[in-house]
Design a protein around this motif. Sequence first.
Motif, mmCIF file in Angstrom:
data_model
loop_
_atom_site.group_PDB
_atom_site.id
_atom_site.type_symbol
_atom_site.label_atom_id
_atom_site.label_comp_id
_atom_site.label_asym_id
_atom_site.label_seq_id
_atom_site.Cartn_x
_atom_site.Cartn_y
_atom_site.Cartn_z
ATOM 1 N N ARG A 2 50.217 -28.947 49.209
ATOM 2 C CA ARG A 2 50.964 -29.363 50.390
ATOM 3 C C ARG A 2 51.959 -30.433 49.942
ATOM 4 N NH1 ARG A 2 48.337 -29.828 56.175
ATOM 5 N NH2 ARG A 2 48.879 -27.630 56.021
ATOM 6 N N LEU A 3 53.223 -30.227 50.326
ATOM 7 C CA LEU A 3 54.309 -31.138 49.963
ATOM 8 C C LEU A 3 54.922 -31.724 51.218
ATOM 9 C CD1 LEU A 3 56.435 -32.346 47.955
ATOM 10 C CD2 LEU A 3 57.698 -30.183 48.232
ATOM 11 N N PHE A 4 55.059 -33.042 51.243
ATOM 12 C CA PHE A 4 55.727 -33.740 52.336
ATOM 13 C C PHE A 4 57.089 -34.218 51.830
ATOM 14 C CE2 PHE A 4 51.139 -34.460 52.715
ATOM 15 C CZ PHE A 4 50.903 -33.856 53.936
ATOM 16 N N LEU A 5 58.146 -33.820 52.514
ATOM 17 C CA LEU A 5 59.486 -34.310 52.202
ATOM 18 C C LEU A 5 59.799 -35.403 53.203
ATOM 19 C CD1 LEU A 5 61.480 -31.014 51.524
ATOM 20 C CD2 LEU A 5 60.322 -32.493 49.908
ATOM 21 N N VAL A 6 60.133 -36.587 52.709
ATOM 22 C CA VAL A 6 60.329 -37.756 53.553
ATOM 23 C C VAL A 6 61.729 -38.318 53.339
ATOM 24 C CG1 VAL A 6 59.440 -40.051 54.150
ATOM 25 C CG2 VAL A 6 57.887 -38.308 53.214
ATOM 26 N N ARG A 7 62.504 -38.365 54.412
ATOM 27 C CA ARG A 7 63.799 -39.025 54.329
ATOM 28 C C ARG A 7 63.559 -40.522 54.500
ATOM 29 N NH1 ARG A 7 69.080 -38.209 58.232
ATOM 30 N NH2 ARG A 7 70.367 -39.780 57.186
ATOM 31 N N LEU A 48 47.671 -37.782 53.983
ATOM 32 C CA LEU A 48 47.322 -38.804 52.993
ATOM 33 C C LEU A 48 47.673 -38.324 51.585
ATOM 34 C CD1 LEU A 48 43.794 -39.571 54.488
ATOM 35 C CD2 LEU A 48 45.850 -40.984 54.766
ATOM 36 N N PRO A 49 48.962 -38.334 51.229
ATOM 37 C CA PRO A 49 49.333 -37.878 49.883
ATOM 38 C C PRO A 49 48.753 -38.792 48.804
ATOM 39 C CG PRO A 49 51.201 -38.925 50.947
ATOM 40 C CD PRO A 49 50.116 -38.817 51.984
ATOM 41 N N THR A 50 48.346 -38.182 47.704
ATOM 42 C CA THR A 50 47.783 -38.962 46.597
ATOM 43 C C THR A 50 48.797 -39.189 45.478
ATOM 44 O OG1 THR A 50 46.893 -36.941 45.613
ATOM 45 C CG2 THR A 50 45.424 -38.205 47.062
ATOM 46 N N TRP A 51 49.942 -38.509 45.546
ATOM 47 C CA TRP A 51 51.028 -38.684 44.571
ATOM 48 C C TRP A 51 52.330 -38.719 45.346
ATOM 49 C CZ3 TRP A 51 55.298 -35.890 42.552
ATOM 50 C CH2 TRP A 51 55.765 -36.338 41.291
ATOM 51 N N ILE A 52 53.066 -39.836 45.236
ATOM 52 C CA ILE A 52 54.309 -40.023 45.981
ATOM 53 C C ILE A 52 55.431 -40.280 44.991
ATOM 54 C CG2 ILE A 52 55.522 -41.399 47.713
ATOM 55 C CD1 ILE A 52 52.736 -42.159 48.856
ATOM 56 N N ALA A 53 56.392 -39.364 44.959
ATOM 57 C CA ALA A 53 57.578 -39.525 44.114
ATOM 58 C C ALA A 53 58.700 -40.067 44.985
ATOM 59 C CB ALA A 53 57.993 -38.189 43.507
ATOM 60 N N THR A 54 59.472 -40.989 44.435
ATOM 61 C CA THR A 54 60.545 -41.596 45.200
ATOM 62 C C THR A 54 61.835 -41.668 44.394
ATOM 63 O OG1 THR A 54 61.267 -43.596 46.391
ATOM 64 C CG2 THR A 54 59.780 -43.926 44.538
ATOM 65 N N TRP A 112 57.615 -36.360 48.420
ATOM 66 C CA TRP A 112 58.889 -36.725 47.807
ATOM 67 C C TRP A 112 59.651 -37.546 48.826
ATOM 68 C CZ3 TRP A 112 61.096 -31.297 46.100
ATOM 69 C CH2 TRP A 112 60.278 -30.747 45.099
ATOM 70 N N VAL A 113 60.107 -38.733 48.437
ATOM 71 C CA VAL A 113 60.886 -39.597 49.331
ATOM 72 C C VAL A 113 62.307 -39.669 48.794
ATOM 73 C CG1 VAL A 113 61.069 -41.876 50.393
ATOM 74 C CG2 VAL A 113 58.803 -40.942 49.842
ATOM 75 N N GLY A 114 63.262 -39.263 49.617
ATOM 76 C CA GLY A 114 64.635 -39.209 49.142
ATOM 77 C C GLY A 114 65.652 -39.344 50.249
ATOM 78 N N HIS A 115 66.751 -38.619 50.087
ATOM 79 C CA HIS A 115 67.955 -38.825 50.889
ATOM 80 C C HIS A 115 68.448 -37.533 51.529
ATOM 81 C CE1 HIS A 115 68.267 -42.664 48.699
ATOM 82 N NE2 HIS A 115 67.846 -41.953 47.664
ATOM 83 N N SER A 116 69.219 -37.717 52.586
ATOM 84 C CA SER A 116 69.928 -36.604 53.211
ATOM 85 C C SER A 116 71.306 -36.511 52.569
ATOM 86 C CB SER A 116 70.079 -36.887 54.712
ATOM 87 O OG SER A 116 70.741 -35.835 55.361
ATOM 88 N N PRO A 117 71.853 -35.360 52.391
ATOM 89 C CA PRO A 117 71.412 -34.031 52.812
ATOM 90 C C PRO A 117 70.552 -33.318 51.769
ATOM 91 C CG PRO A 117 73.624 -33.838 51.942
ATOM 92 C CD PRO A 117 73.239 -35.312 51.850
ATOM 93 N N ASP A 118 70.261 -33.978 50.670
ATOM 94 C CA ASP A 118 69.507 -33.319 49.596
ATOM 95 C C ASP A 118 68.159 -32.789 50.061
ATOM 96 O OD1 ASP A 118 71.466 -33.836 47.559
ATOM 97 O OD2 ASP A 118 70.782 -35.904 47.570
#
Length: 168
Positions: A2-7, A48-54, A112-118
């Motif tokens: 399961r992947l969470f994309l977070v702006r 509850l993600p256990t690995w968060i890339a930013t 994954w925590v990133g930016h719009s529009p990516d």
Amino acid sequence: MRLFLVRHAVAEPSDSARWPQDRLRPLTKEGRKQFRRLARNLAKCGVLPTWIATSPYKRAQETARIWAKVVGGKLSEKPVLFVADPLVPDGELTAMIELTKAQAGGANLVAWVGHSPDLENFLGRLMGAPSAKIHLAKGGVACLDFENEIAEGAAELRWLVSPDLLGV
């Protein structure tokens, strides 16, 4: 997986006098508070993600740290926080997929925590709909499921939420 994309949450407005490098622009005080409330609500639902890339940009890192702190209070171990260059603005999805496979250590809940529009572009490509019109609000989160490993075109969108929708 399961992947969470977070702006990233609401950031200070662009201002070259205050932040000559946009990568140094931080979240607003309200942005931090709003995302903390959103993260708490999501944690109550088992997000509850256990690995968060930013992204290495300050506003994304602040968002990731808020989520990691909230999640860390619910898990026996703090989540791994990883700075990922492919999440910078105009980042590369293929590189981010490979990085996740190499670094996430078999984690089933990844963010994954990133930016719009990516992130919206990544979301469409991961679902096999690269021309999809998707809006991810500031501080918004999308949840994708992969039956096997993470790959372009292999995701199923489970849900997408904005802070406004949750009333935070």
